[in-house]
Scaffold this motif. Structure first.
Motif, PDB file in Angstrom:
ATOM      1  N   PHE A   1       0.690  -1.494  -0.397  1.00 17.44           N
ATOM      2  CA  PHE A   1       0.168  -0.052   0.167  1.00 17.44           C
ATOM      3  C   PHE A   1       1.038   1.527   0.435  1.00 17.44           C
ATOM      4  O   PHE A   1       2.203   1.210   0.618  1.00 17.44           O
ATOM      5  CB  PHE A   1      -1.576  -0.123   1.025  1.00 17.44           C
ATOM      6  N   THR A   2       0.552   1.781  -0.641  1.00 14.53           N
ATOM      7  CA  THR A   2       0.928   3.198  -0.886  1.00 14.53           C
ATOM      8  C   THR A   2       1.873   4.916   0.448  1.00 14.53           C
ATOM      9  O   THR A   2       2.622   5.051   0.546  1.00 14.53           O
ATOM     10  CB  THR A   2       0.514   4.244  -1.954  1.00 14.53           C
TER      11      THR A   2
ATOM     12  N   GLU B   1      -9.135   1.382  -0.706  1.00 19.09           N
ATOM     13  CA  GLU B   1     -10.404   2.759   0.157  1.00 19.09           C
ATOM     14  C   GLU B   1      -9.437   3.777   0.091  1.00 19.09           C
ATOM     15  O   GLU B   1      -9.894   5.139  -0.175  1.00 19.09           O
ATOM     16  CB  GLU B   1     -10.827   2.303   1.672  1.00 19.09           C
ATOM     17  N   ILE B   2      -8.007   3.814   0.536  1.00 16.81           N
ATOM     18  CA  ILE B   2      -7.225   5.068   0.375  1.00 16.81           C
ATOM     19  C   ILE B   2      -6.083   5.320  -1.737  1.00 16.81           C
ATOM     20  O   ILE B   2      -6.095   6.744  -1.597  1.00 16.81           O
ATOM     21  CB  ILE B   2      -5.407   4.126   1.011  1.00 16.81           C
TER      22      ILE B   2
ATOM     23  N   VAL C   1      -7.032   5.180  -8.453  1.00 19.60           N
ATOM     24  CA  VAL C   1      -6.350   5.348  -9.023  1.00 19.60           C
ATOM     25  C   VAL C   1      -5.267   6.501  -9.094  1.00 19.60           C
ATOM     26  O   VAL C   1      -4.280   6.055  -9.448  1.00 19.60           O
ATOM     27  CB  VAL C   1      -7.144   5.679 -10.609  1.00 19.60           C
ATOM     28  N   ALA C   2      -6.323   8.075  -8.870  1.00 18.51           N
ATOM     29  CA  ALA C   2      -4.938   8.777  -8.771  1.00 18.51           C
ATOM     30  C   ALA C   2      -3.642   8.764  -8.047  1.00 18.51           C
ATOM     31  O   ALA C   2      -2.412   9.022  -8.846  1.00 18.51           O
ATOM     32  CB  ALA C   2      -5.844   9.970  -8.249  1.00 18.51           C
ATOM     33  N   GLN C   3      -4.096   8.300  -6.696  1.00 15.35           N
ATOM     34  CA  GLN C   3      -2.768   7.993  -5.182  1.00 15.35           C
ATOM     35  C   GLN C   3      -2.091   7.154  -6.247  1.00 15.35           C
ATOM     36  O   GLN C   3      -0.325   6.698  -6.474  1.00 15.35           O
ATOM     37  CB  GLN C   3      -3.947   7.096  -4.557  1.00 15.35           C
TER      38      GLN C   3
ATOM     39  N   LEU D   1      -0.056  -1.286 -11.269  1.00 13.85           N
ATOM     40  CA  LEU D   1      -0.849  -1.400  -9.585  1.00 13.85           C
ATOM     41  C   LEU D   1      -1.717  -1.569  -9.349  1.00 13.85           C
ATOM     42  O   LEU D   1      -2.664  -0.563 -10.157  1.00 13.85           O
ATOM     43  CB  LEU D   1      -0.304  -0.154  -9.249  1.00 13.85           C
ATOM     44  N   VAL D   2      -2.940  -2.251  -9.073  1.00 14.66           N
ATOM     45  CA  VAL D   2      -3.825  -2.247  -9.350  1.00 14.66           C
ATOM     46  C   VAL D   2      -4.487  -2.048  -7.843  1.00 14.66           C
ATOM     47  O   VAL D   2      -4.417  -2.468  -6.819  1.00 14.66           O
ATOM     48  CB  VAL D   2      -4.704  -3.589  -9.889  1.00 14.66           C
ATOM     49  N   THR D   3      -6.066  -1.550  -8.439  1.00  7.41           N
ATOM     50  CA  THR D   3      -6.878  -1.472  -6.645  1.00  7.41           C
ATOM     51  C   THR D   3      -8.505  -1.992  -7.494  1.00  7.41           C
ATOM     52  O   THR D   3      -8.590  -2.503  -8.457  1.00  7.41           O
ATOM     53  CB  THR D   3      -7.505   0.853  -6.556  1.00  7.41           C
TER      54      THR D   3
END
Length: 221
Positions: free
Chosen positions: A91-92, A128-129, A132-134, A151-153
């Protein structure tokens, strides 16, 4: 005497070449080729395997999925069809193991930049955090090659089920909305969606082993 050797020189060369070929052929037969293990749920620590799969001994493969990458594109298992790939979970906003893991993924990306049939796949465990933009900001910051590395969400339960039931990479605990998968595992997947290796993504020496194992896997495919 010189005339004798001159006369049979050609035959001597042919005999030498044949001898080398025969010795090499025998060596190839006697020395087995290196292959990588095909991992099944029963081969993995039971704590990392969903209870419904713990005794499965064959035919395990990565399940179907549909997630969104850093460019807003839908990524499914079809994107990785007939590809070797390395998967992980991160997670970023992580400040512990994830930065090290990402740096190692960047290293792998660099080492394999010319290998079009080898890709990378990183799943966020905090969708949730990590919008795509993040993910895009993170990808740009880290130097992610969009053609090589997704990198997938997406749906959190789907991602967590993938970690536990497909990649066998995270502890098997009942899912809930406050759950957090935090694993250092890099998982090597072959072109048939089978697991061929687990590697500690925080350790440089295991990254070197991963790169060596990819070479072995390429020869198998």
């Amino acid at each position: 005497m010189l005339q004798f050797f001159s006369k049979y020189k050609f035959f001597g060369i042919v005999l030498l070449v044949l001898s080398v070929v025969i010795i090499f052929s025998i060596y190839q037969v006697l020395v087995p080729k290196k292959t990588l293990k095909i991992y099944q749920p029963s081969d993995v620590n039971a704590s990392l395997v969903d209870s419904t799969l713990q005794y499965k001994k064959k035919y395990h493969s990565i399940g179907d999925f549909s997630l969104i990458n850093q460019n807003g594109e839908t990524i499914t298992q079809e994107y990785y069809k007939d590809k070797i790939y390395i998967a992980d979970f991160f997670f970023t906003t992580c400040v512990t193991i994830c930065p090290v893991m990402t740096d190692h993924m960047v290293q792998i990306q660099k080492e394999l930049k010319d290998k079009q049939d080898i890709l990378l796949l990183s799943h966020t465990v905090t969708p949730e955090i990590d919008t795509v933009a993040q993910l895009k900001r993170y990808a740009v910051k880290k130097g992610v090659d969009d053609s090589k590395w997704n990198l997938v969400t997406g749906d959190k339960k789907q991602i967590y089920d993938l970690a536990r039931k497909s990649y066998l990479a995270a502890k098997d605990v009942p899912y809930n909305e406050y759950d957090l998968v935090h694993t250092e595992n890099f998982v090597l997947v072959d072109k048939k969606r089978r697991i061929r290796g687990f590697y500690d993504g925080t350790k440089p020496e295991t990254i070197e082993q991963l790169l060596e194992d990819i070479k072995i896997l390429e020869k198998e495919e």
